[in-house]
Scaffold this active site. Structure first.
Site, mmCIF file in Angstrom:
data_model
loop_
_atom_site.group_PDB
_atom_site.id
_atom_site.type_symbol
_atom_site.label_atom_id
_atom_site.label_comp_id
_atom_site.label_asym_id
_atom_site.label_seq_id
_atom_site.Cartn_x
_atom_site.Cartn_y
_atom_site.Cartn_z
ATOM 1 C CG ASP A 34 -0.427 -0.434 2.450
ATOM 2 O OD1 ASP A 34 0.780 -0.231 2.683
ATOM 3 O OD2 ASP A 34 -1.274 -0.894 3.361
ATOM 4 C CE LYS A 87 -5.237 -2.557 1.412
ATOM 5 N NZ LYS A 87 -5.485 -1.623 2.548
#
Length: 183
Positions: free
Chosen positions: A110, A138
Site C-alpha cells: 500500500d 492496493k
C-alpha cells in the site's frame, strides 16, 4: 451470532476465496520460476505474509524451484489499521544475502514503505537481485516509488484481513481474504 463471551461476532465478507487464492498462487509460482533464478532465497516479511509465503514456497517447489527460506519481521502498523510511517525491524534475517537472488514476499503493498525498507536493507547487504511478490497490491497513491514484480491480486483502498493478515492480531486464521463489514 455471538462468541463465547456473549458478544456479537464480527462479520467478514469474502473478497478472494481460498480456491481463487490457490489458483493464483500456482500461476504466480510459474511466473517466478520462469525467471530461472540461481540460488534463490525467499525472504518472507512477517507476520502478515506467513500463510501466503508458505503456500507460495510449496507452489514454487512444485514448479521446480527449490529456494532457501528466511524471515524478516518488520512493523509499521503495530495494533493500528494505519501505518505509522516508520518501519522497524523486529526480527532480522539469519541467512546472508550477499550474491543471492532474493524473492521478497509481503502480504500487502500500500504505502510501499515496508517493501522499500526491506528491499533497501537487502540491497545494502549485497543481494545480486531482488524480486518482490505481494498477495495484495492496493491501488492507492504510494508514499514511496515502488512496484511489485509479482502480485496475486489488486484491490482498492480498503482494509483486508484473513489468509495471514490481521486487524489488531485477529482474523489471520481465515482461509480467504476479506473485509470486516461489522465489528
Amino acid at each position: 451470532m455471538t462468541d463465547s463471551n456473549g458478544s456479537a461476532e464480527p462479520e467478514v465478507e469474502v473478497i478472494h476465496s481460498a480456491e481463487d487464492i490457490t489458483a493464483r498462487i500456482e500461476a504466480l509460482a510459474q511466473e517466478v520460476t520462469a525467471r530461472k533464478l540461481e540460488r534463490p532465497l525467499v525472504v518472507a516479511i512477517l507476520k502478515g505474509s506467513f500463510v501466503f509465503a508458505a503456500d507460495l514456497i510449496r507452489a514454487l517447489y512444485r514448479a521446480g524451484l527449490k529456494p532457501e527460506v528466511d524471515f524478516l519481521t518488520l512493523s509499521s502498523y503495530r495494533k493500528s489499521r494505519t501505518s505509522s510511517g516508520k518501519v522497524e525491524i523486529l526480527r532480522d534475517l539469519d541467512l546472508g544475502v550477499e550474491g543471492r537472488n532474493v524473492i521478497l514476499i509481503d502480504d500487502v503493498l500500500d504505502s510501499g514503505r515496508t517493501l522499500v525498507f526491506a528491499k533497501d536493507l537487502i540491497a545494502a547487504r549485497g543481494a545480486n537481485a531482488i524480486l518482490t511478490c505481494v498477495l495484495i497490491d492496493k491501488k492507492v497513491p504510494r508514499a514511496v516509488d515502488v512496484t511489485a514484480d509479482f502480485s496475486a491480486f489488486e484491490c482498492d483502498d480498503e482494509f483486508v484481513v484473513g489468509y495471514g493478515m490481521d486487524a489488531a492480531h485477529r482474523y489471520r486464521e481465515l482461509p480467504f481474504v476479506g473485509r470486516v463489514t461489522k465489528e
